[in-house]
Design an enzyme around this catalytic site. Structure first.
Site, PDB file in Angstrom:
ATOM      1  CG  ASN A   8      14.188  34.579  47.668  1.00 15.20           C
ATOM      2  OD1 ASN A   8      13.527  33.547  47.518  1.00 15.20           O
ATOM      3  ND2 ASN A   8      14.023  35.648  46.903  1.00 15.20           N
ATOM      4  CE  LYS A  10      16.357  35.581  43.803  1.00 16.24           C
ATOM      5  NZ  LYS A  10      16.660  36.680  42.940  1.00 16.24           N
ATOM      6  CG  HIS A  98      11.425  39.099  45.400  1.00 16.88           C
ATOM      7  ND1 HIS A  98      11.893  39.234  44.122  1.00 16.88           N
ATOM      8  CD2 HIS A  98      12.508  38.855  46.180  1.00 16.88           C
ATOM      9  CE1 HIS A  98      13.212  39.074  44.123  1.00 16.88           C
ATOM     10  NE2 HIS A  98      13.613  38.845  45.362  1.00 16.88           N
ATOM     11  CD  GLU A 100      13.646  37.489  41.281  1.00 14.32           C
ATOM     12  OE1 GLU A 100      13.204  36.511  41.925  1.00 14.32           O
ATOM     13  OE2 GLU A 100      14.858  37.780  41.232  1.00 14.32           O
ATOM     14  CD  GLU A 170      15.451  41.957  47.841  1.00 12.45           C
ATOM     15  OE1 GLU A 170      16.380  41.218  48.192  1.00 12.45           O
ATOM     16  OE2 GLU A 170      14.499  41.557  47.159  1.00 12.45           O
ATOM     17  N   GLY A 176      20.477  39.817  41.559  1.00 13.03           N
ATOM     18  CA  GLY A 176      20.942  38.776  40.642  1.00 13.03           C
ATOM     19  C   GLY A 176      21.856  39.305  39.542  1.00 13.03           C
ATOM     20  CB  SER A 216      24.501  41.342  44.018  1.00  8.38           C
ATOM     21  OG  SER A 216      23.790  41.113  42.801  1.00  8.38           O
TER      22      SER A 216
HETATM   23  C1  PEP Z   1      16.729  38.273  46.265  1.00  4.87           C
HETATM   24  O1  PEP Z   1      16.369  37.188  45.881  1.00  4.87           O
HETATM   25  O2  PEP Z   1      15.948  38.948  46.912  1.00  4.87           O
HETATM   26  C2  PEP Z   1      18.081  38.748  45.938  1.00  4.87           C
HETATM   27  C3  PEP Z   1      18.499  39.845  46.507  1.00  4.87           C
HETATM   28  O3  PEP Z   1      18.807  37.999  45.065  1.00  4.87           O
HETATM   29  P1  PEP Z   1      20.408  38.112  44.815  1.00  4.87           P
HETATM   30  O4  PEP Z   1      21.062  38.052  46.177  1.00  4.87           O
HETATM   31  O5  PEP Z   1      20.737  36.918  43.969  1.00  4.87           O
HETATM   32  O6  PEP Z   1      20.678  39.403  44.143  1.00  4.87           O
END
Ligand code: PEP
Length: 255
Positions: A8, A10, A98, A100, A170, A176, A216
């Site tokens: 992803n 983003k 997601h 975010e 998640e 992040g 992460s």
């Molecule tokens: C994500 O974008 O869904 C995500 C898990 O980001 P990161 O791996 O940077 O934590």
């Protein structure tokens, strides 16, 4: 079941990144024997890069995904993108819900359910993201939150249609932040989601749903997470922006 490895991007990237990243990824993959049989690999770039990424991936078993979609198939919704448009570009999967978007765009469970159904109708696989915040986990409410998110997305979907859905757990506190869920925390929630799906759809559909972990994931922790029986892949944010680290995670998914 194949292990899914989904990048992803983003709101990162550029045309020059696409030009460097995709050939490096494809070159790296030629050295990994049998990856097509073992893994489903997807890159989810921002909307403007979907077409150039898709074009560079033509003829390879790496798919292109989207990060969001509008719940309706057409209409006067300035700035929005509909699922059939994504399908036309060759998009095979779309991230829905997601954290975010739940947070910054105030997406509700009901809206996420509508998006999910729009994606399925267009023949695209939704990757439904669910996960609790830190305060919800500290209050011991993580299962309750995830159950609500999964169940409201399932509403109105035929069990057979849900067979096309992947779920990504998640935990918001791990996205992040560099703070990954422990393999035990992740596997425990994955087992819970699996039980929910089996009980509310059918054991057959519930056990066939790919359950991805996100938060992460890096080349250093991917092997431990992906070795767990109820983790069927990774949704990778930051570490998907470099072809080398994305490839390294992909290799761990094959072990
Ligand atoms: C994500 O974008 O869904 C995500 C898990 O980001 P990161 O791996 O940077 O934590």
């Amino acid at each position: 079941m194949k292990n899914w490895v989904v990048g992803n991007w983003k709101m990162h990237g550029s045309l020059s990144m696409v030009t460097r990243f995709i050939p490096t990824l494809l070159d790296g993959l030629t050295e990994v024997r049998g990856w097509e049989q073992a893994a489903r690999v997807l890159i989810c770039p921002p909307f403007p890069y979907i077409a150039p990424v898709a074009q560079k991936l033509t003829g390879y078993a790496v798919g292109v995904g989207a990060q969001d979609v509008h719940p309706l198939h057409q209409g006067a919704f300035t700035g929005e993108v509909a699922a059939p448009m994504l399908a036309e570009l060759g998009v095979s999967a779309c991230i829905v819900g997601h954290s975010e978007r739940r947070r910054y765009n105030r997406e509700s469970d009901a809206l996420i359910g509508d998006k999910l159904r729009a994606v399925v109708t267009a023949g695209i696989t939704p990757i439904l993201c669910v996960g609790e915040t830190l305060s919800q986990r500290e209050a011991g409410r993580e299962r309750q939150v995830v159950k609500r998110q999964v169940m409201s997305a399932l509403k109105g979907l035929e069990p057979a249609a849900f067979a096309k859905v992947a779920v990504a757990y998640e935990p918001v506190w791990a996205i992040g932040t560099g703070r990954t869920a422990t393999p035990e925390q992740a596997n425990e929630m994955h087992q819970y989601i699996r039980t929910l799906l089996c009980a509310n759809l059918s054991p057959e559909h519930g056990s066939a749903t790919p359950l991805l972990y996100g938060g992460s994931v890096t080349p250093d922790n991917a092997a431990r997470l992906l070795a767990l029986p109820d983790i069927n892949g990774a949704l990778v944010g930051g570490a998907s922006l470099k072809a080398e680290s994305f490839l390294s995670i992909l290799k761990h998914s094959l072990n």
